[in-house]
Write an enzyme that holds these catalytic residues in place. Structure first.
Site, PDB file in Angstrom:
ATOM      1  CG  MET A 112      -0.997   3.917   6.175  1.00  0.00           C
ATOM      2  SD  MET A 112      -2.193   5.268   5.939  1.00  0.00           S
ATOM      3  CE  MET A 112      -1.123   6.497   5.205  1.00  0.00           C
ATOM      4  CG  HIS A 145      -4.200  -0.936  -0.682  1.00  0.00           C
ATOM      5  ND1 HIS A 145      -3.922  -0.911   0.660  1.00  0.00           N
ATOM      6  CD2 HIS A 145      -4.710  -2.172  -0.931  1.00  0.00           C
ATOM      7  CE1 HIS A 145      -4.249  -2.077   1.202  1.00  0.00           C
ATOM      8  NE2 HIS A 145      -4.724  -2.857   0.249  1.00  0.00           N
ATOM      9  CG  ASP A 199      -5.535  -5.743   2.508  1.00  0.00           C
ATOM     10  OD1 ASP A 199      -6.158  -6.792   2.773  1.00  0.00           O
ATOM     11  OD2 ASP A 199      -5.462  -5.257   1.363  1.00  0.00           O
ATOM     12  CB  SER A 219      -0.943  -0.043   1.211  1.00  0.00           C
ATOM     13  OG  SER A 219      -1.878   1.014   1.148  1.00  0.00           O
ATOM     14  CB  THR A 220       1.425   4.009   2.442  1.00  0.00           C
ATOM     15  OG1 THR A 220       0.047   4.006   2.743  1.00  0.00           O
ATOM     16  CG2 THR A 220       1.950   5.421   2.411  1.00  0.00           C
TER      17      THR A 220
END
Length: 383
Positions: A323, A229, A326, A202-203
């Site tokens: 973050m 993401h 998941d 993600s991030t």
């Protein structure tokens, strides 16, 4: 003294309307105080040096000095975590990926062009990302791709950072998870069976993916499924960029794609990535009907859980910077069904040590490695 514990935010946008709208998002926020605004990149650099913000939101497209040029100068002269606000056009997506390569923490896509009257749709996302970005280490953002830090570690030796809310786990769960790991060690990993690589991030993911995917050889004996993401529109640009830089083929996954070794498939924004068996082949299924999981579609958990149903493959599951948590539930499903090696990115190289931390806390992770060692660790488990 009221604001002493709050992180300081500078808002950069050439539209006075947008500056006001974004400022209003943080009225009454207990973690963030807006300490100023700037109308273009040059103004932003001056204000950052004067006001010393902890975090900056910056429009990509601005006159005089655009967000991308400003970001490069900021990371050189006065580094600070920056969240980019981007339009969803093709050029907007490419500029956003450039920005993340040049040190931006993350981005938020404007719902409807440069001046988004409906910006409230992304209020929650923007506020959450700003709150998280305020605590990101600027040193990590400044490091060029292919940096080298510490060596491979074992999962349970990793340091835990207070950068995100961990997934709750009980003693019973941990005992259960150790049993899963013990049963895997009895079923020794075999280099002869079919393999699949599953990556979730993600991030900070675009930089991490570039670090990993560009080091994989074209001859790799496995297909690679990736969940990053991102909203629709951006995953295609990411796939094209990685394809240009990598020896393996990288594409945005399409419904009906037949899995091939040496090829990476990135889940498109807005669709969960699943598989379907068709005779001896496996086809990609893009699912837009299943709701987002933990706010994400695509979700790493959905991909992991789906692939766990197929015992045709041994799985190598990789969870990198991001973050939240998941991937942790999906990792449990993978470990319960068939053979899975789990690799998590180390706290030392994560932009945000959230998803890998949650994975490590399941006690099902086999290896914790720095991002620049992940490709080599994947290859260690392939024929």
């Amino acid at each position: 003294m009221e604001f002493s514990n709050k992180s300081k935010l500078l808002i950069v946008d050439d539209s006075a309307f947008m500056r006001k709208l974004i400022s209003d998002f943080f009225v009454g926020n207990l973690k963030i105080e807006v300490i100023g605004t700037a109308r273009n990149g040059k103004d932003a650099i001056n204000k950052i040096q004067q006001l010393k913000p902890d975090v900056v939101t910056m429009d990509v497209e601005m006159p005089e000095m655009n967000g991308l040029d400003a970001l490069k100068e900021i990371m050189e002269k006065c580094p600070v975590p920056v969240i980019m606000l981007s339009s969803t056009t093709i050029s907007g997506a490419e500029n956003t990926l450039n920005a993340m390569e040049n040190g931006a923490v993350d981005f938020v896509a404007k719902p409807s062009g440069t001046i988004s009257l409906d910006l409230h749709k992304i209020k929650e996302e923007l506020v959450h990302k700003v709150e998280q970005a305020a605590h990101v280490s600027v040193a990590k953002l400044k490091k060029p791709i292919s940096y080298k830090t510490t060596s491979t570690k074992f999962a349970n030796d990793t340091t835990i950072r207070k950068e995100t809310t961990p997934m709750k786990s009980s003693t019973t769960t941990n005992r259960f998870n150790k049993d899963i790991l013990a049963s895997l060690s009895k079923n020794q990993w075999s280099n002869t069976s079919r393999k699949i690589v599953l990556i979730g991030t993600s991030t900070g993911g675009p930089r991490a993916l570039q670090e990993v995917i560009t080091k994989l050889p074209k001859t790799i004996k496995a297909p690679i499924l990736i969940v990053q993401h991102m909203p629709p529109g951006f995953t295609k640009s990411l796939a094209e960029r990685l394809n240009q830089l990598s020896k393996i083929d990288v594409k945005e996954a399409e419904h009906g794609d037949i899995l091939q070794d040496g090829k990476a498939y990135i889940a498109p924004g807005g669709s969960h990535l699943k598989l379907k068996k068709q005779n001896t082949h496996f086809q990609i299924v893009l699912d837009q009907n299943e709701p987002p999981r933990s706010g994400h579609r695509p979700a790493v958990d959905v991909m992991f859980e789906n692939v766990s149903k197929f015992n045709d493959f041994d799985k190598i599951a990789v969870i990198m910077t991001g973050m939240g948590y998941d991937g942790s539930k999906g990792l449990i499903a993978l470990k319960q069904n068939g053979k899975t090696i789990a690799i998590a990115e180390s706290a030392e190289t994560c932009i945000v040590y959230g998803m890998p931390k949650a994975a490590v806390e399941t006690q099902l992770v086999d290896e914790v490695v720095d991002v620049d060692d992940i490709a080599q660790t994947i290859l260690k488990y392939l024929p």
